[in-house]
Design a protein around this motif. Sequence first.
Motif, PDB file in Angstrom:
ATOM      1  N   VAL A   1       0.821  -1.222   0.000  1.00  0.00           N
ATOM      2  CA  VAL A   1       0.000   0.000   0.000  1.00  0.00           C
ATOM      3  C   VAL A   1       0.845   1.256   0.000  1.00  0.00           C
ATOM      4  CG1 VAL A   1      -1.900  -1.196   1.141  1.00  0.00           C
ATOM      5  CG2 VAL A   1      -0.232   0.054   2.534  1.00  0.00           C
ATOM      6  N   GLY A   2       2.186   1.109   0.025  1.00  0.00           N
ATOM      7  CA  GLY A   2       3.068   2.256  -0.062  1.00  0.00           C
ATOM      8  C   GLY A   2       3.350   2.946   1.255  1.00  0.00           C
ATOM      9  N   PHE A   3       3.015   2.317   2.372  1.00  0.00           N
ATOM     10  CA  PHE A   3       3.277   2.926   3.673  1.00  0.00           C
ATOM     11  C   PHE A   3       4.782   3.049   3.908  1.00  0.00           C
ATOM     12  CE2 PHE A   3       3.849   2.800   8.293  1.00  0.00           C
ATOM     13  CZ  PHE A   3       2.932   3.746   8.719  1.00  0.00           C
ATOM     14  N   LEU A   4       5.553   2.036   3.524  1.00  0.00           N
ATOM     15  CA  LEU A   4       7.014   2.059   3.525  1.00  0.00           C
ATOM     16  C   LEU A   4       7.509   1.421   2.238  1.00  0.00           C
ATOM     17  CD1 LEU A   4       7.965   0.919   7.168  1.00  0.00           C
ATOM     18  CD2 LEU A   4       8.192   3.223   6.217  1.00  0.00           C
ATOM     19  N   PRO A   5       8.662   1.854   1.750  1.00  0.00           N
ATOM     20  CA  PRO A   5       9.207   1.218   0.550  1.00  0.00           C
ATOM     21  C   PRO A   5       9.682  -0.192   0.860  1.00  0.00           C
ATOM     22  CG  PRO A   5      10.767   2.798   1.441  1.00  0.00           C
ATOM     23  CD  PRO A   5       9.504   2.971   2.226  1.00  0.00           C
ATOM     24  N   ALA A   6       9.679  -1.039  -0.160  1.00  0.00           N
ATOM     25  CA  ALA A   6      10.063  -2.437   0.040  1.00  0.00           C
ATOM     26  C   ALA A   6      11.496  -2.586   0.515  1.00  0.00           C
ATOM     27  CB  ALA A   6       9.856  -3.215  -1.260  1.00  0.00           C
ATOM     28  N   ASN A   7      12.355  -1.595   0.245  1.00  0.00           N
ATOM     29  CA  ASN A   7      13.759  -1.714   0.656  1.00  0.00           C
ATOM     30  C   ASN A   7      14.006  -1.186   2.068  1.00  0.00           C
ATOM     31  OD1 ASN A   7      13.511   1.024   0.247  1.00  0.00           O
ATOM     32  ND2 ASN A   7      15.082   1.165  -1.368  1.00  0.00           N
ATOM     33  N   ASP A   8      12.970  -0.794   2.778  1.00  0.00           N
ATOM     34  CA  ASP A   8      13.134  -0.358   4.166  1.00  0.00           C
ATOM     35  C   ASP A   8      13.472  -1.583   5.024  1.00  0.00           C
ATOM     36  OD1 ASP A   8      12.252   0.259   7.003  1.00  0.00           O
ATOM     37  OD2 ASP A   8      11.858   2.196   6.084  1.00  0.00           O
ATOM     38  N   PRO A   9      14.495  -1.507   5.864  1.00  0.00           N
ATOM     39  CA  PRO A   9      14.884  -2.670   6.692  1.00  0.00           C
ATOM     40  C   PRO A   9      13.757  -3.176   7.577  1.00  0.00           C
ATOM     41  CG  PRO A   9      16.587  -0.970   6.740  1.00  0.00           C
ATOM     42  CD  PRO A   9      15.421  -0.364   6.040  1.00  0.00           C
ATOM     43  N   ARG A  10      12.849  -2.300   7.966  1.00  0.00           N
ATOM     44  CA  ARG A  10      11.731  -2.729   8.804  1.00  0.00           C
ATOM     45  C   ARG A  10      10.770  -3.632   8.030  1.00  0.00           C
ATOM     46  NH1 ARG A  10      10.230   3.283  10.658  1.00  0.00           N
ATOM     47  NH2 ARG A  10      10.867   3.536   8.465  1.00  0.00           N
ATOM     48  N   VAL A  11      10.679  -3.448   6.735  1.00  0.00           N
ATOM     49  CA  VAL A  11       9.835  -4.321   5.918  1.00  0.00           C
ATOM     50  C   VAL A  11      10.432  -5.714   5.855  1.00  0.00           C
ATOM     51  CG1 VAL A  11       8.972  -4.742   3.584  1.00  0.00           C
ATOM     52  CG2 VAL A  11       8.852  -2.436   4.571  1.00  0.00           C
ATOM     53  N   ALA A  12      11.729  -5.787   5.555  1.00  0.00           N
ATOM     54  CA  ALA A  12      12.383  -7.098   5.521  1.00  0.00           C
ATOM     55  C   ALA A  12      12.310  -7.782   6.882  1.00  0.00           C
ATOM     56  CB  ALA A  12      13.835  -6.941   5.074  1.00  0.00           C
ATOM     57  N   GLY A  13      12.483  -7.016   7.955  1.00  0.00           N
ATOM     58  CA  GLY A  13      12.403  -7.589   9.294  1.00  0.00           C
ATOM     59  C   GLY A  13      11.025  -8.141   9.591  1.00  0.00           C
ATOM     60  N   THR A  14       9.996  -7.442   9.134  1.00  0.00           N
ATOM     61  CA  THR A  14       8.624  -7.910   9.344  1.00  0.00           C
ATOM     62  C   THR A  14       8.363  -9.195   8.568  1.00  0.00           C
ATOM     63  OG1 THR A  14       7.846  -5.647   9.726  1.00  0.00           O
ATOM     64  CG2 THR A  14       6.202  -7.287   9.077  1.00  0.00           C
ATOM     65  N   VAL A  15       8.841  -9.249   7.336  1.00  0.00           N
ATOM     66  CA  VAL A  15       8.687 -10.467   6.532  1.00  0.00           C
ATOM     67  C   VAL A  15       9.349 -11.650   7.230  1.00  0.00           C
ATOM     68  CG1 VAL A  15       9.312 -11.582   4.356  1.00  0.00           C
ATOM     69  CG2 VAL A  15       8.474  -9.215   4.356  1.00  0.00           C
ATOM     70  N   GLU A  16      10.549 -11.427   7.738  1.00  0.00           N
ATOM     71  CA  GLU A  16      11.277 -12.520   8.401  1.00  0.00           C
ATOM     72  C   GLU A  16      10.602 -12.938   9.699  1.00  0.00           C
ATOM     73  OE1 GLU A  16      15.111 -10.778   8.720  1.00  0.00           O
ATOM     74  OE2 GLU A  16      15.574 -11.030   6.579  1.00  0.00           O
ATOM     75  N   ALA A  17      10.030 -11.978  10.430  1.00  0.00           N
ATOM     76  CA  ALA A  17       9.325 -12.312  11.668  1.00  0.00           C
ATOM     77  C   ALA A  17       8.076 -13.141  11.375  1.00  0.00           C
ATOM     78  CB  ALA A  17       8.958 -11.036  12.423  1.00  0.00           C
ATOM     79  N   VAL A  18       7.351 -12.775  10.340  1.00  0.00           N
ATOM     80  CA  VAL A  18       6.167 -13.548   9.957  1.00  0.00           C
ATOM     81  C   VAL A  18       6.568 -14.965   9.569  1.00  0.00           C
ATOM     82  CG1 VAL A  18       4.359 -13.777   8.221  1.00  0.00           C
ATOM     83  CG2 VAL A  18       4.754 -11.572   9.319  1.00  0.00           C
ATOM     84  N   GLN A  19       7.632 -15.091   8.791  1.00  0.00           N
ATOM     85  CA  GLN A  19       8.102 -16.424   8.428  1.00  0.00           C
ATOM     86  C   GLN A  19       8.481 -17.236   9.662  1.00  0.00           C
ATOM     87  OE1 GLN A  19      11.205 -15.154   5.488  1.00  0.00           O
ATOM     88  NE2 GLN A  19      10.263 -16.703   4.174  1.00  0.00           N
ATOM     89  N   ARG A  20       9.097 -16.585  10.594  1.00  0.00           N
ATOM     90  CA  ARG A  20       9.618 -17.269  11.783  1.00  0.00           C
ATOM     91  C   ARG A  20       8.508 -17.627  12.774  1.00  0.00           C
ATOM     92  NH1 ARG A  20      12.969 -13.600  12.760  1.00  0.00           N
ATOM     93  NH2 ARG A  20      11.757 -12.418  14.295  1.00  0.00           N
ATOM     94  N   GLU A  21       7.536 -16.730  12.948  1.00  0.00           N
ATOM     95  CA  GLU A  21       6.590 -16.894  14.053  1.00  0.00           C
ATOM     96  C   GLU A  21       5.178 -17.278  13.626  1.00  0.00           C
ATOM     97  OE1 GLU A  21       6.780 -13.733  16.938  1.00  0.00           O
ATOM     98  OE2 GLU A  21       8.848 -13.219  16.367  1.00  0.00           O
ATOM     99  N   LEU A  22       4.802 -17.001  12.393  1.00  0.00           N
ATOM    100  CA  LEU A  22       3.439 -17.295  11.974  1.00  0.00           C
ATOM    101  C   LEU A  22       3.348 -18.404  10.927  1.00  0.00           C
ATOM    102  CD1 LEU A  22       1.689 -13.789  11.676  1.00  0.00           C
ATOM    103  CD2 LEU A  22       1.641 -15.420  13.569  1.00  0.00           C
ATOM    104  N   ALA A  23       4.457 -18.796  10.356  1.00  0.00           N
ATOM    105  CA  ALA A  23       4.415 -19.792   9.286  1.00  0.00           C
ATOM    106  C   ALA A  23       4.460 -21.207   9.853  1.00  0.00           C
ATOM    107  CB  ALA A  23       5.561 -19.580   8.305  1.00  0.00           C
ATOM    108  N   ALA A  24       3.658 -22.079   9.277  1.00  0.00           N
ATOM    109  CA  ALA A  24       3.669 -23.504   9.592  1.00  0.00           C
ATOM    110  C   ALA A  24       3.947 -24.241   8.293  1.00  0.00           C
ATOM    111  CB  ALA A  24       2.335 -23.934  10.188  1.00  0.00           C
ATOM    112  N   ASP A  25       5.116 -24.854   8.225  1.00  0.00           N
ATOM    113  CA  ASP A  25       5.550 -25.532   7.003  1.00  0.00           C
ATOM    114  C   ASP A  25       5.531 -24.573   5.814  1.00  0.00           C
ATOM    115  OD1 ASP A  25       6.522 -27.712   5.598  1.00  0.00           O
ATOM    116  OD2 ASP A  25       4.534 -28.433   5.043  1.00  0.00           O
ATOM    117  N   GLY A  26       5.799 -23.297   6.091  1.00  0.00           N
ATOM    118  CA  GLY A  26       5.862 -22.286   5.040  1.00  0.00           C
ATOM    119  C   GLY A  26       4.557 -21.561   4.804  1.00  0.00           C
ATOM    120  N   PHE A  27       3.414 -22.101   5.282  1.00  0.00           N
ATOM    121  CA  PHE A  27       2.116 -21.474   5.084  1.00  0.00           C
ATOM    122  C   PHE A  27       1.791 -20.605   6.298  1.00  0.00           C
ATOM    123  CE2 PHE A  27       1.741 -25.588   2.734  1.00  0.00           C
ATOM    124  CZ  PHE A  27       1.862 -25.033   1.467  1.00  0.00           C
TER     125      PHE A  27
END
Length: 613
Positions: free
Chosen positions: A487-513
């Motif tokens: 939605v353009g709230f932050l650019p994709a290259n902002d470190p906080r975006v990458a950190g959020t993606v990694e946190a979701v993968q780490r804490e909310l993903a089950a077998d990748g889903f």
Amino acid sequence: MVNPRSDSRKPSNGRRPVPERRIEDYALIGDLQTAALVSKQGSIDWLCFPRFDSPACFAALLGSEDHGHWRIAPQDEDAVSSRHYRGDTLVLETEWSTSTGSVRVIDFMPPRDTAPDVVRIVEGISGSVDMRSALRLRFDYGHVVPWVRRTDGQIVAIAGPDAVSLRSDVHQYGRDLTTYGDFRVSAGDRAWFVLTWHPSHTPVPRPTNALEALEPTETFWTEWIARSKTAAEVSDEVTRSVLTLKALTYAPSGGIVAAPTTSLPEELGGARNWDYRFCWLRDATMTLSALLRAGYTDEAHAWRNWLLRAIAGSPSDLQIMYGVTGERRLTEFEARWLPGFGGSAPVRIGNAAAEQLQIDVFGEVMDVLALARETQIGAGDEAWQLQRGMMRRLEDVWDEPDEGIWEVRGERQHFTHSKVMAWVAFDRAARAVERFGLSGPAKEWRAKADEIHRAVCEQAYDAERNTFTQAYGSKALDAAVLLIPQVGFLPANDPRVAGTVEAVQRELAADGFVRRYLTDETDDGLAGSEGSFLICSFWLADALAMIGRVGEARDLYDRLVALRNDVGLLAEEYDVSSGRMLGNFPQAFSHLGLVNTAWHLTTAETPLRKSAY
């Protein structure tokens, strides 16, 4: 020709063992005003006449055969079936192989003239096969047994406002409150059945010729899909998803229902069961994006016009969802006579979430109308007046806690996604003035957007984990924050975006889903758990592609596509432990996610791959 079976072969008790149902065992047929679900066993177990949100006359999906179904299948209990759609259409073909021969059952609903029809044609392929049609009509979601009589060569069932007629070239007989037809089909034979609904106080509609209706129905779908400017370039999964979205469209108004079903469970045996036969505003941006990317400007126009009609009126009365023609009252009640799919109760009719405060819808509506304004379909002056009113309302409520995108029935919170979408609303409003010269306090809106942006970055960001969280001051995660770069709230290259993606993968993903949140960390007012949300998994793939991890995005997309059932359909959720689909089916949000992720991958991959979009 069809050879009737003798009465000596009638079923002794009218009952058949009911196999354990799976949500993914069903296929969809429809006529752009309602839809039916057909099982692998050849049974129509869900059908609402005459609209998506009308009471069902077949509700076995949420109970047993006694709650209404229509099965056409071989008498041979060992018969084996396979099925597919006929090309890029909604015409379903199920082929049965038995020890004596093989047959094909063709199921479809012709695009509606005046009355809705379900057409079923049985074709002999080889040898001879003994078949049976078992029709058990139960109106009002399996609650009412109709009065059935034979009139003018057809079977007519009536109860209250509803009447359904069955015409066939197969002799019908009644037993145990069920209408049967036993017949034998040999190679080259055809038998046909037409089921038609009409109001009980009106005459039976003009008959539909079953055999003559097949070709026009097939032509309708093939010509519609050919209208896409990208039809020759997209993958099969995208084509099927676009067809599914079309099938979930209520043609008279242009509204798109979230799903054609109610109360398919998010947890088998649990209480997370909701009615999805309505139109959510938050689907608007993704819907319009998908339709425009596929070149369907007529449908995009119709959807925009539905949206403007639905939200017309006082901005203080804005709802997050409406009926298929814009109805506001979606009163929720429990159908206690239905045990639910796999014993998952209660079965809910209507949806009380329509009365919730969900601040994110302001952003979604402003975003979708901004997209309309920037494309060939336009938004119109009347739309801007509505938007101005919405912005005045948002100024009063944006800093309040709400129920959020997931419609929690627990305590309201300051959900991060809601605040981000409030920022979207103010940003798009200011942009409309700045870019298109529309009237409005652009400086005030821009200042408010900046205020919200600062608040989100200060109160919804966990610096220790380098991630945005579900709500202000919360440690819980929420997959909805994956939309921050989209939605353009932050650019994709902002470190906080990458950190959020990694946190979701780490804490909310089950077998990748991806799960939308952890139910033991979020008070959503309900007991139990739920599966991985497919739309959230598609959002993860989008975010991975946007931050440059395109290979991972492609791998996840391919895994999600592999979850589709044998005819290419997706439910709302997937349970990793059992390997089964969960939630209402087929789910528009999931298919929208597939279409848009395919587009994200196409724009991110080099060289472009035809299999993406």
